[in-house]
Design a protein around this motif. Structure first.
Motif, PDB file in Angstrom:
ATOM      1  N   HIS A 414       0.822  -1.215   0.000  1.00  0.00           N
ATOM      2  CA  HIS A 414       0.000   0.000   0.000  1.00  0.00           C
ATOM      3  C   HIS A 414       0.854   1.262   0.000  1.00  0.00           C
ATOM      4  N   LEU A 415       1.955   1.208   0.756  1.00  0.00           N
ATOM      5  CA  LEU A 415       2.809   2.400   0.855  1.00  0.00           C
ATOM      6  C   LEU A 415       3.488   2.687  -0.487  1.00  0.00           C
ATOM      7  N   THR A 416       3.939   1.614  -1.146  1.00  0.00           N
ATOM      8  CA  THR A 416       4.612   1.808  -2.432  1.00  0.00           C
ATOM      9  C   THR A 416       3.675   2.452  -3.445  1.00  0.00           C
ATOM     10  N   GLU A 417       2.377   2.128  -3.311  1.00  0.00           N
ATOM     11  CA  GLU A 417       1.415   2.734  -4.237  1.00  0.00           C
ATOM     12  C   GLU A 417       1.097   4.184  -3.882  1.00  0.00           C
ATOM     13  N   GLY A 418       1.765   4.695  -2.851  1.00  0.00           N
ATOM     14  CA  GLY A 418       1.592   6.102  -2.507  1.00  0.00           C
ATOM     15  C   GLY A 418       0.417   6.367  -1.577  1.00  0.00           C
ATOM     16  N   ASN A 419      -0.067   5.327  -0.904  1.00  0.00           N
ATOM     17  CA  ASN A 419      -1.205   5.512  -0.005  1.00  0.00           C
ATOM     18  C   ASN A 419      -0.769   5.555   1.449  1.00  0.00           C
ATOM     19  N   GLN A 420      -1.753   5.879   2.310  1.00  0.00           N
ATOM     20  CA  GLN A 420      -1.469   5.886   3.747  1.00  0.00           C
ATOM     21  C   GLN A 420      -1.978   4.597   4.391  1.00  0.00           C
ATOM     22  N   VAL A 421      -1.342   4.237   5.512  1.00  0.00           N
ATOM     23  CA  VAL A 421      -1.710   3.032   6.247  1.00  0.00           C
ATOM     24  C   VAL A 421      -2.030   3.428   7.685  1.00  0.00           C
ATOM     25  N   GLY A 531      -1.000  14.765   3.876  1.00  0.00           N
ATOM     26  CA  GLY A 531      -0.128  13.720   3.364  1.00  0.00           C
ATOM     27  C   GLY A 531       1.303  13.808   3.865  1.00  0.00           C
ATOM     28  N   GLU A 532       1.504  14.518   4.995  1.00  0.00           N
ATOM     29  CA  GLU A 532       2.869  14.641   5.506  1.00  0.00           C
ATOM     30  C   GLU A 532       3.356  13.345   6.141  1.00  0.00           C
ATOM     31  N   TYR A 533       2.416  12.483   6.520  1.00  0.00           N
ATOM     32  CA  TYR A 533       2.789  11.201   7.107  1.00  0.00           C
ATOM     33  C   TYR A 533       2.164  10.083   6.285  1.00  0.00           C
ATOM     34  N   GLN A 534       2.857   8.945   6.228  1.00  0.00           N
ATOM     35  CA  GLN A 534       2.316   7.828   5.466  1.00  0.00           C
ATOM     36  C   GLN A 534       1.761   6.740   6.374  1.00  0.00           C
ATOM     37  N   ASP A 550      -6.972   9.167   2.021  1.00  0.00           N
ATOM     38  CA  ASP A 550      -5.810   8.522   1.405  1.00  0.00           C
ATOM     39  C   ASP A 550      -5.360   7.270   2.135  1.00  0.00           C
ATOM     40  N   VAL A 551      -6.066   6.935   3.217  1.00  0.00           N
ATOM     41  CA  VAL A 551      -5.754   5.684   3.897  1.00  0.00           C
ATOM     42  C   VAL A 551      -6.430   4.556   3.131  1.00  0.00           C
ATOM     43  N   THR A 552      -5.654   3.576   2.686  1.00  0.00           N
ATOM     44  CA  THR A 552      -6.261   2.459   1.955  1.00  0.00           C
ATOM     45  C   THR A 552      -6.102   1.142   2.705  1.00  0.00           C
ATOM     46  N   LEU A 553      -5.281   1.151   3.755  1.00  0.00           N
ATOM     47  CA  LEU A 553      -5.148  -0.070   4.551  1.00  0.00           C
ATOM     48  C   LEU A 553      -5.296   0.282   6.025  1.00  0.00           C
ATOM     49  N   VAL A 554      -6.229  -0.403   6.689  1.00  0.00           N
ATOM     50  CA  VAL A 554      -6.391  -0.243   8.127  1.00  0.00           C
ATOM     51  C   VAL A 554      -6.143  -1.600   8.750  1.00  0.00           C
ATOM     52  N   ALA A 555      -5.319  -1.650   9.796  1.00  0.00           N
ATOM     53  CA  ALA A 555      -5.115  -2.930  10.470  1.00  0.00           C
ATOM     54  C   ALA A 555      -5.370  -2.788  11.960  1.00  0.00           C
ATOM     55  N   LEU A 556      -6.142  -3.712  12.504  1.00  0.00           N
ATOM     56  CA  LEU A 556      -6.340  -3.786  13.951  1.00  0.00           C
ATOM     57  C   LEU A 556      -5.368  -4.840  14.461  1.00  0.00           C
TER      58      LEU A 556
END
Ligand code: ADP
Ligand code: ZN
Ligand code: ZN
Length: 733
Positions: A414-421, A531-534, A550-556
């Motif tokens: 997800h990060l490589t694609e330029g998104n936030q996690v 978008g200052e933090y990924q 811009d968050v595309t992955l959320v993990a609990l």
């Protein structure tokens, strides 16, 4: 005949009122404040009754000192609601009334608008704005805050502006200060402002029409995911209310009171909007309170305590995120603002709307049984694609500060694609314990039955239960070894680990420690949106009220504790959290993914939630509650007691149990569980026990408590231990 005695409810923890003589030159009124001598103090109380006689002889009675009000503090209906609260929650009337007053009134100040200091820009300040402020960032901040008009002194301080900065700007002649009283202005003819409004979809239109058709009282559950347009429905419901010259009350959870929310209401209507929250100073709170009572304000938005605001003419109540646990007060008057709001709407004969994506099981039950009307919003405006949800079985996997290898790989993608996690971990600090590697000794708080949490950032160990803290220790206190290791993972450690795993991305941590300073949460959220933090790490603070497109992955990261908790509400909370966290993520062009790390992937709750939805989870959970005879199918009261000696506390609760069981109103549908040690059996040096009373009917519970409480208060141990009653508790710890 002129009454000779005033019965006064005082803010003391006693279930009774006190008689005072009325001197001939004073004219107290029922529901108004008086000041009276009490022991060596002078207290402010409310006159509840007049009498000609007292159980004490006239010579023993003291006299009212001063009459503080010429009209009652509360309108009649609110005053009766407060009396009802005192009875229902088994809390002394004097304390209840004091709780419901702004502190200025509690202190005996007049119930009049007080003037507040406010700052505004001078013409020469406006000129300077064009030229800028160079490197004087703090001054620039103040000037920016003042661009759209005067701002009160205290709200500037809330924005972290220092008095020194204000002084220096004042000396330059760029800003000036004045004392202002809120001004009464009739509401304009055109209530709704000229702003662009979305065209309502069909479900919204149906919801609005249903509520508008309600004659008098009606309770509506508005169920719809984040972004489905609930707020838009609220705004449309408030409009006709204001146009009829009536007022609206909007309750939001503590964390939901964001500038964005407030601005949406302020921009939409041309009437004054008052915001009530815990950050107000005495004067501001009093002004807001009076502004609602005297109908200066059209809308009051506020957290829990705003419920007890008086209104000249209330037309609708809205409770947003009605399932939120911040609506229940956890000390003194332990009321549930949502439940009392329903009661208030009933009394005022007005509609009330409870909005949520994840209704509390109690509320859902009321909707399913037809007690409440059930309205649905199923379309998510803007975001069309639902999130993809997945359980990640971490059994046997090596966890690097709580992160499994498959999760780390997903993050990288997800990060490589330029998104936030967004990583969610509900435990702040570095690690929840510090242990000796040689002998297993764990650093524990001497005052609590709990371990110290290690905070590497401040180099301290802290007890999250009593707040005690000390410098970090480097040596085992049992064997003297210096091999101390951390056990478990907190947000601080996760942050550190991520910096090593993903050095090319920036990480931000949002928890109570990192956002202690006022305004710091807001500025963190802004930089996240820019978008200052990924990588974002958060505790449940981050789960509510904020949207991150811009968050595309959320993990609990760690949910197993909630699956097997001793608190029967833990699974409901987890489900609500899951839906909320999932709702933070993604937009139409960027669908989101949610991953749940667990050792129990087969757990039926997780399956229901992920394969189906909250509604199915809720139906399953309700069926379980019914079998287990738990709320909403029964009603609970929790007796909590604590003292320096454990035995005394246990004995006291045992006697309470006997008192209850021997009571004639205690029938076969009532049950007592305990006494048992509280989940945290010792806190701040006190031993804690609890007793749970269960009844099938609310009315039975109420009558039983009302009638048994005096006997319980008379128990010899009742004055030796500290004990409280929690009616319909939300939290069993
Ligand atoms: P909720 O309160 O349920 O989270 P909002 O009312 O804030 O939802 O709506 C989410 C977004 O969708 C807002 O930007 C709002 O302006 C927009 N919106 C709401 N209703 C509609 C609609 N019928 N058509 C288009 N946009 C809408
Ligand atoms: Zn402690
Ligand atoms: Zn040791």
């Amino acid at each position: 005949m002129r009454p000779t005695i005033a019965r006064v409810a005082l803010p003391v923890p006693l279930d009774k009122q006190f008689d005072y003589l009325i001197p001939s030159h004073l004219f107290p009124i029922i529901g108004g404040r008086v000041s009276v001598p009490f022991g060596r103090q002078t207290l402010v109380g409310i006159v509840t009754e007049f009498a000609q006689e007292s159980e004490f002889s006239i010579e023993q009675l003291k006299s009212v000192k001063e009459v503080l009000d010429s009209q009652p503090v509360w309108p009649d209906k609110l005053y009766s609601l407060l009396k009802w609260c005192s009875q229902f929650y088994q809390f002394p009337l004097g304390d209840t009334l004091a709780n419901a007053m702004p502190s200025a009134l509690r202190k005996g100040k007049p119930a009049d608008f007080a003037s507040c200091k406010e700052w505004q820009m001078t013409p020469s300040g406006s000129n300077q704005m064009m030229q800028g402020f160079g490197r004087a960032f703090k001054q620039a901040q103040v000037m920016n805050l003042l661009t759209s008009g005067a701002v009160s002194h205290s709200s500037l301080l809330e924005e972290d502006v220092s008095i020194a900065t204000l002084k220096s700007l004042q000396e330059k002649g760029w800003i000036e200060v004045s004392e202002q009283k809120p001004q009464f202005k009739a509401w304009p003819k055109q209530i709704e402002a000229d702003v662009e409004k979305p065209k309502l979809n069909q479900e919204q239109a149906i919801a609005i029409a249903s509520v508008n058709s309600s004659k008098g009282f009606g309770c509506y559950l508005l169920e719809g995911v984040t972004g489905s347009g609930k707020t838009e429905v609220y705004l449309n419901l408030i409009k006709p209310v204001l146009e009829q010259g009536k007022q609206a009350l909007v309750l939001v959870p503590e964390i939901g009171l964001t500038p964005q929310t407030i601005n949406r209401f302020k921009k939409r209507f041309n009437v004054p909007v008052e915001v009530i929250h815990s950050g107000l100073n005495d004067t501001e709170r009093l002004n807001a309170w009076l502004s609602a009572r005297d109908k200066v304000a059209g809308i009051v938005i506020g957290t829990r305590s705003a419920l007890l605001t008086p209104f000249a003419d209330l037309g609708i109540i809205i409770v947003d995120e009605e399932h939120d646990s911040s609506y229940k007060q956890q000390d003194s008057l332990r009321y549930h603002a949502r439940d009392v709001a329903v009661m208030r709407a009933n009394q005022e004969q007005i509609p009330i709307v409870l909005g949520s994506a994840t209704p509390a099981l109690e509320t859902l039950h009321n909707a399913l049984t037809g007690k409440y009307h059930h309205l649905h919003l199923t379309e998510r405006a803007g975001v069309a694609v639902p999130t993809r949800n997945r359980v990640l079985d971490v059994k046997g996997l090596y966890l690097e500060s709580g992160l499994s290898a498959p999760l780390i790989a997903d993050m990288r993608r997800h990060l490589t694609e330029g998104n936030q996690v967004l990583l969610f971990l509900n435990r702040r600090g570095f690690s929840p314990a510090l242990m000796c590697h040689e002998c297993g000794w764990i650093a524990d708080c001497q005052r609590c039955d709990a371990y110290y949490t290690f905070h590497q950032y401040s180099n301290e160990i802290r007890c999250h239960h009593c707040g005690s803290q000390r410098p970090v220790i480097h040596q085992c206190q049992s064997c003297g070894s210096t091999q101390l290791v951390t056990v478990g993972v907190g947000t601080e450690q996760l942050e550190k680990q991520l910096a090593e795993l993903f050095p090319e991305y920036k990480t931000i941590r949002i928890d109570r420690d990192s956002t202690r300073r006022k305004g710091s949460l807001e500025s963190a959220l802004t930089s996240i949106r820019r978008g200052e933090y990924q990588i974002l790490i958060g505790t449940q603070m981050l789960a509510k009220g904020h949207h991150f497109p811009d968050v595309t992955l959320v993990a609990l990261l760690d949910v197993d504790g909630s699956l097997y908790s001793s608190d029967f509400r833990a699974s409901e909370r987890l489900a609500q959290l899951f839906i909320q966290v999932a709702g933070r993520a993604g937009r139409a062009s960027k669908p989101g993914e949610v991953i749940l790390q667990t050792h129990h992937p087969e757990h039926s709750l997780l399956q229901d939630l992920l394969q189906r939805d909250y509604h199915h989870f809720a139906l399953t959970a309700l069926a379980e509650r019914k079998l287990a005879m738990l709320p909403p199918y029964t009603y609970l009261t929790l007796f909590r007691a604590e003292a320096n000696q454990s035995q005394m506390v246990e004995d006291f609760l045992r006697q309470v149990r006997h008192t209850l069981e021997a009571h004639p109103l205690f029938d076969q549908h009532c049950m007592v569980l305990g006494p048992t040690p509280a989940p945290l059996a010792k806190r701040a040096g006190k031993f804690r026990w609890q007793l749970l009373l269960q009844a099938e009917a609310r009315s039975v519970m109420q009558k039983l408590l009302m009638s048994a409480k005096p006997a319980i208060s008379m128990l010899p141990l009742a004055s030796k231990v500290r004990w409280t009653l929690d009616i319909e508790p939300q939290d069993l710890s």
